[in-house]
Design an enzyme around this catalytic site. Structure first.
Site, PDB file in Angstrom:
ATOM      1  N   GLU A  12      -5.644   4.495  -7.657  1.00 55.57           N
ATOM      2  CA  GLU A  12      -6.739   5.225  -6.825  1.00 55.57           C
ATOM      3  C   GLU A  12      -7.738   5.656  -7.860  1.00 55.57           C
ATOM      4  OE1 GLU A  12      -8.905   7.912  -5.853  1.00 55.57           O
ATOM      5  OE2 GLU A  12      -9.627   6.607  -3.957  1.00 55.57           O
ATOM      6  N   ASP A  31      -7.823   8.763  -0.030  1.00 57.00           N
ATOM      7  CA  ASP A  31      -8.485   7.880   0.673  1.00 57.00           C
ATOM      8  C   ASP A  31      -8.657   7.883   2.253  1.00 57.00           C
ATOM      9  OD1 ASP A  31      -9.047   6.390  -1.358  1.00 57.00           O
ATOM     10  OD2 ASP A  31      -7.862   4.781  -0.952  1.00 57.00           O
ATOM     11  N   GLY A  71     -13.068   0.803  -5.770  1.00 55.16           N
ATOM     12  CA  GLY A  71     -13.042   1.498  -4.728  1.00 55.16           C
ATOM     13  C   GLY A  71     -13.951   0.730  -3.322  1.00 55.16           C
ATOM     14  N   THR A 115      -8.582   0.921 -10.285  1.00 50.65           N
ATOM     15  CA  THR A 115      -7.991  -0.051  -9.679  1.00 50.65           C
ATOM     16  C   THR A 115      -8.329  -1.330 -10.871  1.00 50.65           C
ATOM     17  OG1 THR A 115      -8.438   0.536  -7.238  1.00 50.65           O
ATOM     18  CG2 THR A 115      -7.621  -1.641  -7.598  1.00 50.65           C
ATOM     19  N   THR A 142      -3.453  -0.568  -7.816  1.00 50.59           N
ATOM     20  CA  THR A 142      -4.118   0.521  -8.032  1.00 50.59           C
ATOM     21  C   THR A 142      -3.410   1.842  -8.227  1.00 50.59           C
ATOM     22  OG1 THR A 142      -6.219   1.906  -7.318  1.00 50.59           O
ATOM     23  CG2 THR A 142      -4.591   0.798  -5.563  1.00 50.59           C
ATOM     24  N   ARG A 183       0.785  -1.299  -0.016  1.00 51.14           N
ATOM     25  CA  ARG A 183       0.247  -0.037   0.064  1.00 51.14           C
ATOM     26  C   ARG A 183       0.805   1.359  -0.009  1.00 51.14           C
ATOM     27  NH1 ARG A 183      -4.810   2.165  -1.230  1.00 51.14           N
ATOM     28  NH2 ARG A 183      -6.046   2.998   0.403  1.00 51.14           N
TER      29      ARG A 183
END
Length: 641
Positions: free
Chosen positions: A477, A499, A540, A457, A475, A143
């Site tokens: 985003e 996010d 999402g 994504t 992703t 991430r």
């Protein structure tokens, strides 16, 4: 770089294959060299090249069965590259990285090395002795991460005297503020180093050639450029790559991205160090701190504060999966900072608890009854998600309590025969936490959650001849990420920090080094008969409802994987209304749900899933979307006759 209507250049070792071919030649893997010649140039639906001298035409199909390995992704060229890796003897991890690298070329608005992702890996223990586990499941957290200079007021509007946040679109999204430290390059390298059989140079070679030689622009690609036209036009580097002549590309034209090919070559030669340190890192930092805008952009573009130290400090986390049982199936999902695995697990626990409490058989219920329950358990699970979940290195998440059977029973008792007309309040899992060192004793009141999560994504699924499986969601985003291409390097940077929630207090508030909460839910499940299912989706926060829907379609509505993925989708995320795909509008299911009190609103499509099912005899069924996002591509190494 850019678009042209001329055909792709012919194959040669100087346009993408040299690093790769040299690497495998040095290892003496002559069979790999012969096999991979087929992957050196892929354009449209035709593989240009030869496997031992022959030519091969690839037909795009969303469903295929066979043996020896399988790949399903959103793009036929990426899927073919993954299959070539498997056919050459690579394993599922090798093929997953190669497929993802190709998607960075052909689907750059959904994923790429400027973003991040989560990988769930099933490793078959082929030498397990009695008493040993026949497999293990690992998850990799790649991430994106907030730079060290980030503060909770990251998106506060400096010109607003009330301290209100910047408008989400375009000012938050298309800014240096939104860009998190990318995790994808190190995630690839980590996966290969720990669990793969090929080097990063070997698996990147086909994508290098693809970026050099180009691919044919389809309607979906052109549409994605069109919807991003105002943002892409604001940045010189993005305009130069994706807006030839100032306009979106023509369908049927060819896109070449030699800058990305060169960037991949650096990764192939230097590994992830070539990305997180050195010239690429400097270019990323310069782009974040001084976005390459045109002279007079149509909106204010705010710079970010990422530094070389932020890139240098980035780490991939190897985490335990979230594991749960549902009606005889064993599910494995991604843990925090992704909320996907936990929320799906909790929703399934609510479903099963209601079944046991009422002494009913979900398989005997009608489709509207099952879907009603799916929507209501999703509502409850999202209420807890929004209140408690965040980066576990910053937030004391009561994970044990959230999945405690007694807490699940308490929450599931709230589900009735009628729809809930208002948002569900979160529960209190803390009394069920059974934590010897708790830092929370009472629930914290949190601010309203962020509802502006990007819907982009991509997800890919891979299985190999050795019994290994990868479910991988990655992703940048939003569709198009931040909209900012790193000048001279050919890849878009993410807008992942949007996010974060912007109103305090909240477990998902921006903090230095924190990873924003995600909804990605790559999933692997073991059936009661020991067959294997792997699937996931982009979209999402709708990812969670899509994965939950596929699981209940398979288990409770007795669909096969093809049917479960193609079925019309609904998404309830603790809102007053439930989103449904337009194909359901006015249907019998629609009428039945309305009769139960559900308020439904239509949207064009939800998610774009892929999946693979592996039977006990080794037969693999790979499934991609037949229509959503223009349809995907599924392939196997040896198709069944």
């Amino acid at each position: 770089m850019g678009f042209t209507n001329s055909p792709p250049r012919p194959i040669n070792q100087d346009t993408g294959g040299n690093v790769y071919l040299t690497a495998i030649a040095n290892r003496g893997i002559t069979k790999l060299m012969a096999r991979f010649m087929v992957a050196i140039a892929v354009v449209g639906g035709v593989v240009l090249g030869a496997l031992q001298g022959g030519s091969q035409t690839v037909v795009e199909t969303p469903v295929v069965s066979g043996y020896g390995g399988a790949v399903a992704s959103e793009d036929i060229k990426a899927t073919q590259i993954g299959i070539d890796i498997l056919a050459a003897g690579g394993n599922a991890i090798d093929a997953a990285v190669a497929t993802a690298a190709a998607l960075g070329v052909t689907d750059p608005f959904s994923a790429g090395i400027g973003g991040g992702g989560f990988m769930v890996i099933y490793l078959k223990n082929t030498n397990a002795s009695p008493g040993q586990e026949p497999y293990r499941v690992i998850t990799l957290d790649g991430r994106e991460e907030a730079p060290a200079a980030v503060t909770p007021d990251l998106f506060q509007d400096p010109a607003n005297p009330t301290g209100a946040a910047l408008p989400f679109f375009p000012n938050r999204v298309s800014s240096g503020l939104a860009i998190g430290v990318p995790g994808t390059p190190l995630n690839w390298e980590t996966a290969l180093h720990r669990y793969g059989t090929l080097s990063l140079a070997e698996v990147l070679a086909p994508a290098i050639a693809l970026a050099e030689n180009g691919f044919i622009v389809d309607e979906t690609f052109a549409q994605q450029v069109q919807i991003n036209l105002p943002r892409f036009a604001a940045f010189t580097s993005t305009r130069n790559l994706y807006l030839p002549g100032g306009l979106p590309p023509q369908v049927g034209s060819v896109l070449r991205n030699p800058d990305l090919a060169s960037t991949y070559r650096v990764l192939a030669e230097q590994g992830s160090n070539g990305f997180y340190r050195g010239k690429i890192a400097e270019a990323i930092v310069n782009t974040v701190q001084s976005p390459p805008t045109v002279r007079a952009p149509d909106f204010t573009v705010y710079p970010g504060k990422m530094t070389l130290a932020d890139l240098d400090a980035y780490e991939v986390r190897v985490r335990r999966p979230v594991a749960t049982n549902y009606r005889g199936y064993r599910f494995y999902g991604m843990g925090l900072p992704s909320s996907g695995g936990i929320t799906v697990a909790q929703a399934l626990a609510f479903m099963e608890n209601r079944e046991l409490a009422e002494n009913t058989d979900l398989a005997a219920l009608s489709q509207p009854e099952v879907i009603h329950r799916v929507l209501e358990v999703s509502r409850l699970a999202f209420s807890d998600r929004n209140a408690f979940l965040g980066d576990p290195e910053y937030v004391d998440v009561p994970l044990v309590g959230l999945l405690n059977p007694n807490y699940v029973q308490q929450r599931a008792a709230l589900i009735g025969d009628r729809a809930t007309h208002s948002k569900a309040a979160p529960g209190n899992p803390l009394p069920y936490q059974n934590d010897p060192s708790p830092s929370l004793t009472t629930p914290t009141v949190v601010a309203k959650t962020n509802t502006q999560e990007g819907q982009s994504t991509t997800h890919l699924t891979v299985a190999d001849q050795f019994g290994n499986v990868v479910s991988y969601t990655l992703t940048i985003e939003m569709t198009g990420g931040s909209g900012i291409v790193v000048p001279g390097y050919g890849f878009l940077l993410n807008n992942e920090l949007t996010d974060f929630d912007v109103t305090r207090p909240h477990p998902n508030i921006p903090e230095p080094g924190k990873r924003p909460r995600s909804s990605m839910a790559p999933t692997i499940a073991i059936a009661p008969d020991d067959s294997i299912l792997a699937f996931g989706s982009p979209g999402g926060s709708t990812i969670i409802s899509t994965v939950l829907g596929i699981a209940t379609n398979l288990i409770d509505l007795d669909m096969n994987l093809e049917e479960a993925i193609a079925a019309p989708r609904l998404s309830q995320r603790n809102t007053e209304t439930t989103s449904i795909e337009a194909s359901l509008d006015g249907s019998e299911l629609f009428q039945s749900l309305v009769a139960k009190g559900h308020e439904l609103t239509t949207t064009a499509e939800i998610g774009a899933a892929t999946g693979i099912q592996i039977a006990l005899n080794g037969r693999m069924t790979a499934v991609a979307e037949p229509n959503r996002r223009g349809g995907g591509a599924a392939m196997v190494v040896n198709p069944a006759s």
